[in-house]
Motif scaffolding. Structure first.
Motif, short mmCIF file in Angstrom:
data_model
loop_
_atom_site.label_atom_id
_atom_site.label_comp_id
_atom_site.label_asym_id
_atom_site.label_seq_id
_atom_site.Cartn_x
_atom_site.Cartn_y
_atom_site.Cartn_z
N SER A 178 58.73 44.22 46.31
CA SER A 178 59.20 42.84 46.25
C SER A 178 58.09 41.88 45.89
O SER A 178 56.92 42.05 46.24
N SER A 191 61.86 42.96 42.33
CA SER A 191 60.82 43.97 42.48
C SER A 191 59.77 43.83 41.38
O SER A 191 59.54 44.75 40.59
N PRO A 223 64.80 45.14 46.80
CA PRO A 223 63.42 45.41 46.43
C PRO A 223 62.98 46.80 46.91
O PRO A 223 63.39 47.24 47.99
N THR A 255 64.25 46.73 39.43
CA THR A 255 64.40 47.96 40.21
C THR A 255 64.59 49.18 39.30
O THR A 255 64.39 50.30 39.73
#
Lengths: 490, 758
Positions: B7, B31, B152, B626
């Motif tokens: 994150s 992320s 995240p 992600t």
């Protein structure tokens, strides 16, 4: 006998079949009627719908995500803040705002205009009242998008037009002004019984107030042309000044939403997306000791007024402690707070600007300017002592050196909570000054940091009404948020 | 999913707020933080933690589903009649906790020969089902697949599970965006129950008036009662701004169909013929009452009286259709067959002037192998067939009348009316579809090799649909006779038994389909019909194009198709163009079955070549960082392929990977990179079966039996779209398959099937 029977038999069969198929047809006719709705209705019910939609439009996404942030009144949280960064990736919102404004005010008021112009239901008083609402609906659309379908707009049902052509804003403004003049002439001498007794959410069928309102709307439209068509603007303003205008807070056009969760700012303040008032607004009110500060802005958790700077980029926003900043004031954002379309204070300030620009009479302008401020303070029920104190402060009188800025700034404050109008006001006059965003912590978006001047035509419109919208783009300029609308020559 | 960055944004952690927790507003809840190297940091709950990835949240969140189905049947027969009854009980559990289905079916059928010439027959089915907690989909904040795919990468799912509600009863999330839920909060607090009872009954009477003349009368009903409730607890901003909400929809529908048919059989020399005349009436009726409320007064009570604001609506819908028809079947010496039908329908859903429409069909088939007497063991069957048909169709009721609704208001002293957003059509015509086809069936080696080939063309005219129209009309859609769509294609099927011995048999089959639909014209001056849309991507029908073209924004390009890049190294938004088509070039399948003694193995493989779909789910995962593909250029920046718009030279300016994704996908809504190839080869099914030997069951009351192990949706041999199942569409209609948005994981299923006949 047997012979006759044999001859009769085919005839009988044919008769039975015919009787059967007729009764079938009758049965199908019965089933064809929709049992869930009516096929005719008093236009009053559609008028109330259009009026309510107009007021509800002062708190919808066109304001909470776009107009209010472009007007630098506040900053919204979460994804609602993204338009504040001057981006334009909001295709679904552009589409829903465009179709929402047409589907709310315009769909219903066009039907009312149609019903009241023909046959047994012809009624020029109702028609004239309805036209004022139609003008307000179309004015917001054209101020937001520029060219829009107007002469063919909203006529999917009344005229069967499903791919309406776009009109220039020049034409739209002229037509709106002409029609308002016609409405005013009719309403001045009209019989109230012919209006909307018991079905008027704004003025309870007080036609005197409707005349003032219609004339004030005409004044607003005329002043919006001050740069784009100065001659027409002067001429219409002169005409407006010969007819009654909104002068006291009794004349204000407001509505209180009593259905559902009430005023939508309440939900947006207490829940999603969370609205925090702008640094620009708080600084303006604080620097002049303006008593409207405590009305427009709530204190933060520390008992102070702290605003959000519009346009922060993602990193700066992340570091801004957004959630601790000042909310919108309770008077603006409780369930019972009034929704405004137009107020007397706005009209006084329009007159002040006109006195300065068209009559070249600074003394008269100052009188009108002060009247506008005082009316605004009284609108928010500021205690008398504070009114007196503010009216004797330097901010409440024109100095002669920067009068346009002073009038423009007070207009920006007087328009609260009609934030969308505030953005239009800034686009036309340039006041208050919204500096181009150059600081490293501000997002420049797709406009190079310059205040956006319109909404985009959506991709759905570009597919479904392609030729007409492409025609509009070729006349008006690229489909970008920094292409100015016609009256925006500043 | 990538496991290298957690994150944050711009390679940094989120700033820490006054409460000691990181402020996870966009973009810091993405992320795009620092590289995860096990370093110390403050996690989303404000606790000291080590910064590292914690595995695949899908595997941890979703459970294995199961389904079990049991049925028994009894049967009896005598000269006077027959009777049969069966009962089935089915239970399923989904991959989401508390998502269950329970369904029971009872079938009864009886027949009685009252006299030699007169019999009656009755059949009844009762079905009751209860589905709990259907999952939220797409942009629904309660769509757990969306939440998990965007979580995240450094967040432990167990932390999410153990931190759903704070001391004030408010939902705890890793993300300040109020359009998302904590997946465990929504799993615990957003619920729905769908109950349905269905009764189907049919009675028929058959009278043999003479040995070649019969009259049959039938009347049948399909009656459904449903009851759907859903609610969300207080405490989550996404759910009615934290106020909680409740909805209860109930309704019923009834379709009643009655007909009378007279049939006459005769032979005239070598021609056998059957002639029938009939008439029917069909009535479709439905009604509903929906109530909903928000702002709960007390917790844990989900009844309408508990809500401060409540709304209700109701409606009734009915349609009737009368039909008259005639059928004729002729056969000549067992090698030439001809069937024809003619039918007239009269529907209340169409305007009076146009409410009657005709159908007809002609089918001919010729067994030419028999005609020419060329049948042998090598060539045992040769058939040619051809047909022509015209089919008419009506629409749903009440689309031909303009009406006004009266709005529900509680506090207002005046009446509020409104106009529906869809425009009716006063001169609607029935739909018609004309089609013809020719085909052949060939059999060789005692049918051990069978070939079937069909070519067809269809022209659909005046299709009735509510077409989305420009908002500038004041309306959102209009009911129209849309235009003309023509389709043509062919199908080819080959079945073979390459090996057969006493104990062993091998079956192998192939099928192949190619079909193409073109929008020839649109009525009412329409330039395009939007069939479905998601974000700024739409599936459209435009004249002269394939039905189902995918439109969206492309990159800004020069005349040579090269992307024009700014001085900052960023690509720009260009024109809205056709980016793909929902229609595959072809599709097909391979089936095979091997049987040895009492064992058999069968397999099914499906193949699709071509066709595209848009994945908004992929787009989300890319700019949330992600997706594993988002790793490119995280440290060094991305140099976008294209030319600088000012210098005309090849772009060499790197741009930050995160800004590149954000700008292309979110700010500019450029869909080009998310249009994915739907081509795939999928192992659909594998079944292993053991048949109980007759010797084993001979002396018991069991007549026969088998046990099978079944696996479905096993894996892809090839999937051009990588990690997304091209069949995981956004909605169930054909155009919906072209739009994917964070669908639930596709499931592989394994099962056992035990079948015993008494």
């Amino acid at each position: 006998m047997k012979n006759i029977k044999n001859k009769m038999r085919p005839i009988l069969v044919i008769m039975v079949v015919m009787a059967l198929s007729f009764s079938c047809q009758d049965h199908l006719d019965d089933l064809r009627e929709n049992p869930n709705a009516v096929t005719s209705i008093d236009d009053a019910a559609l008028f109330t719908k259009a009026v309510r939609s107009l007021f509800q439009g002062t708190t919808d996404e066109s304001v909470s995500r776009f107009g209010g942030q472009y007007g630098h009144y506040f900053m919204a949280g979460s994804t609602a803040r993204l338009p504040d960064q001057y981006g334009d990736g909001f295709d679904s919102q552009y589409n829903s705002m465009f179709s929402g404004m047409y589907g709310g005010v315009i769909r219903h008021i066009e039907e009312v205009l149609d019903i009241t112009s023909t046959g047994d239901t012809k009624n020029e008083v109702r028609h004239s009242i309805a036209y004022v609402i139609a003008v307000l609906g179309y004015a917001k659309l054209t101020d937001a998008f520029g060219e829009i379908p107007f002469t063919e707009g909203g006529k999917g049902k009344t005229e069967g037009i499903i791919s309406p052509k776009y009109d220039s804003q020049d034409l739209i403004y002229k037509e709106m002004i002409t029609s308002l003049s016609a409405s005013i002439a009719i309403l001045k001498t009209a019989d109230p019984a012919m209006g909307y007794p018991n079905s008027d959410p704004i003025f309870n069928n007080d036609l005197n107030k409707w005349v003032r309102f219609a004339n004030s709307v005409r004044m607003r439209l005329a002043m919006r042309l001050s740069v784009a068509d100065n001659a027409l603007s002067r001429q219409v303003v002169t005409q407006c000044l010969t007819e009654p205008l909104m002068e006291t807070n009794d004349h204000n056009a407001f509505m209180i939403e009593t259905e559902g969760n009430g005023n939508a700012w309440f939900t947006m303040r207490t829940g999603f997306p969370s609205i925090k008032m702008s640094t620009l607004l708080i600084d303006q009110l604080q620097s002049t000791d303006d008593p409207r500060l405590s009305v427009f802005v709530s204190k933060d958790g520390n008992g102070a007024y702290s605003g959000m700077t519009n346009g922060l980029d993602d990193t700066a926003f992340g570091n801004s402690n957004f959630s601790t900043k000042s909310d919108m004031g309770i008077a603006l954002s409780s369930k019972e707070s009034k929704l405004y379309i137009m107020t007397a204070s706005e009209v006084w300030l329009l007159r002040a600007e006109a006195a300065l620009a068209y009559a070249n009479d600074p003394a008269q302008a100052n009188t009108l300017f002060r009247k506008g401020i005082e009316t605004s303070l009284n609108q928010w029920e500021i205690v008398a002592s504070e009114v007196t104190a503010f009216m004797s402060s330097p901010a409440a009188s024109l100095t002669g050196s920067n009068d346009e800025l002073q009038i423009g700034t007070q207009m920006w404050l007087a328009l609260v909570p009609n934030y969308f109008e505030g953005w239009s006001h800034i686009r036309r006059t340039g006041y208050p000054v919204i500096a181009d965003r150059t600081a490293p912590n501000l997002s420049q978006g797709v406009t190079n940091g310059v205040l956006p001047t319109r909404f985009l035509y959506s991709s759905f419109e570009l597919s479904s009404n392609k030729d007409n919208v492409l025609g509009a783009i070729s006349r008006q300029g690229a489909n970008k948020i920094d292409t100015p609308v016609w009256w925006d020559k500043n | 999913m990538q496991n290298e960055y957690g994150s944050g944004a711009f390679g940094d952690f989120a700033p820490i707020g006054a409460d000691g927790r990181p402020i996870l507003d966009y973009p810091f809840s993405w992320s795009w933080g620092p590289r995860m190297e096990g370093q110390a940091y403050t996690n989303w709950l404000g606790q000291p933690d080590t910064y590292s990835a914690h595995g695949n949240p899908y595997e941890q969140f979703y459970q294995n589903g199961y389904s079990a189905s049991n049925s028994v049947a009894f049967e009896g027969q005598s000269e006077k009649g027959s009777f049969r009854m069966s009962i089935t009980d089915e239970n399923r559990r989904g991959i989401i906790e508390d998502n269950t289905l329970s369904k029971q079916t009872i079938n009864i059928r009886g027949k009685s020969n009252l006299t030699e010439k007169f019999s009656i027959d009755g059949k009844m089915t009762y079905l009751t089902s209860k589905v709990k907690n259907r999952p939220g989909l797409a942009e629904d904040g309660a769509n757990t697949a969306l939440q998990l795919s965007l979580m995240p990468r450094d967040i432990r799912l167990s932390d999410v599970e153990n931190n759903t509600v704070d001391a004030n009863g408010q939902e705890i999330k890793w993300n300040l965006d109020n359009t998302f839920n904590n997946p465990y909060w929504s799993q615990n607090n957003v619920k729905n129950i769908d109950e349905k009872d269905r009764f189907q009954g049919i009675v028929s009477a058959n009278w043999d008036v003479a040995h070649n003349f019969t009259i049959t009368a039938k009347s049948g009903m399909d009656y459904i009662v449903y009851d759907y409730t859903n609610y969300a607890a207080r405490g989550s901003q996404y759910q009615s701004n934290g106020l909680g909400n409740y909805g209860h929809d109930s309704g019923k529908s009834r379709v009643w169909n009655s007909d009378v048919l007279a049939t006459y059989n005769t032979n005239i020399s070598d021609v056998r013929m059957t002639l029938s005349l009939g008439s029917s009436y069909r009535d479709e009726y439905s009604s509903y009452v929906n109530i909903s409320g928000n702002d709960a007064k007390v917790d844990n009570l989900y009844r309408i009286s508990n809500y401060k604001n409540s709304y209700s609506s109701e409606g009734i819908s009915e349609k009737g259709v009368y039909s008259f028809y005639g059928l004729g079947q002729f056969s000549y010496r067992g090698f030439l067959y001809f069937d024809a039908t003619l039918r007239n329908d009269n529907s209340s859903a169409l305007p009076k002037e146009n409410n009657s429409y005709w159908y007809h069909s002609e089918n001919m088939s010729l067994l030419f192998s028999k005609l020419f007497g060329i049948e042998s063991n090598t060539f045992n069957k040769g058939k040619l067939r051809g047909s022509f048909a015209v089919v008419g169709n009506d629409t749903s009721p009440y689309r031909t009348q303009a009406v006004y609704n009266v709005d529900q208001t509680v506090t207002l002293p005046y009446t509020v009316g409104s106009i529906p957003s869809s425009l009716p059509s006063f001169d609607l015509r029935p739909e018609t579809s004309e089609s013809w086809e020719v085909g052949t069936e060939l059999g060789f080696f005692d049918n051990r090799l069978q070939l079937d080939f069909t070519y067809y063309e269809t022209k659909t005219k005046d299709q009735i649909m509510a077409v989305p129209i420009s908002g500038g009309s004041g309306y959102s859609s209009k009911v129209v006779n849309a235009g003309v769509i023509s389709s043509k294609g062919y199908e080819f099927q080959l079945n073979s038994v390459p090996i057969v011995t006493d104990n062993f048999e091998w079956n192998l089959g192939f099928n192949f389909t190619k079909s193409n639909s073109i929008v020839e014209s649109l009525n009412e001056g329409l330039e395009s019909i939007t069939l479905n849309s998601l974000n700024a991507v739409s599936v459209e029908a435009r004249p002269g194009e394939e039905f189902g073209s995918i439109y969206g924004y492309d990159f800004l390009r020069d005349n040579f198709g090269r992307k024009l890049i700014t001085d900052d190294g960023v690509a720009q938004k260009g024109e809205r163009i056709k980016l793909g088509s929902i229609t595959p070039d072809w599709y097909g399948g391979i089936t095979t079955r091997l049987k040895y003694k009492n064992f058999s193995v069968s397999a099914l493989i499906s193949i699709q070549e071509g066709g595209e779909f848009y994945s908004y789910g992929r787009a989300y995962r890319m700019f949330f960082g992600t997706d594993a593909r988002s790793l490119e250029g995280r440290e060094t920046g991305v140099i976008v392929d294209g030319i600088n718009e000012n210098t005309g030279f090849v772009n060499e300016t790197p741009t930050m990977a995160m800004l590149n994704q954000y700008s292309n996908i979110f700010t500019n809504e450029i869909a080009t990179d998310q249009i994915l190839d739907a081509s795939n080869v999928k192992f659909k099914e594998l079944i292993l079966t053991y048949y109980f030997p007759t010797s084993l069951v001979k002396n018991s009351f069991i007549q026969s039996g088998s046990i099978s192990a079944i696996g479905r949706n096993l894996f892809f041999f090839h999937n051009a779209a990588g990690d997304i199942d091209p069949e995981a569409g956004y909605s169930s209609d054909p155009t919906g398959a072209a739009l994917e948005h964070s669908s639930l994981p596709s499931t592989r299923s394994y099962g056992l099937n035990l079948k015993i006949n008494f």
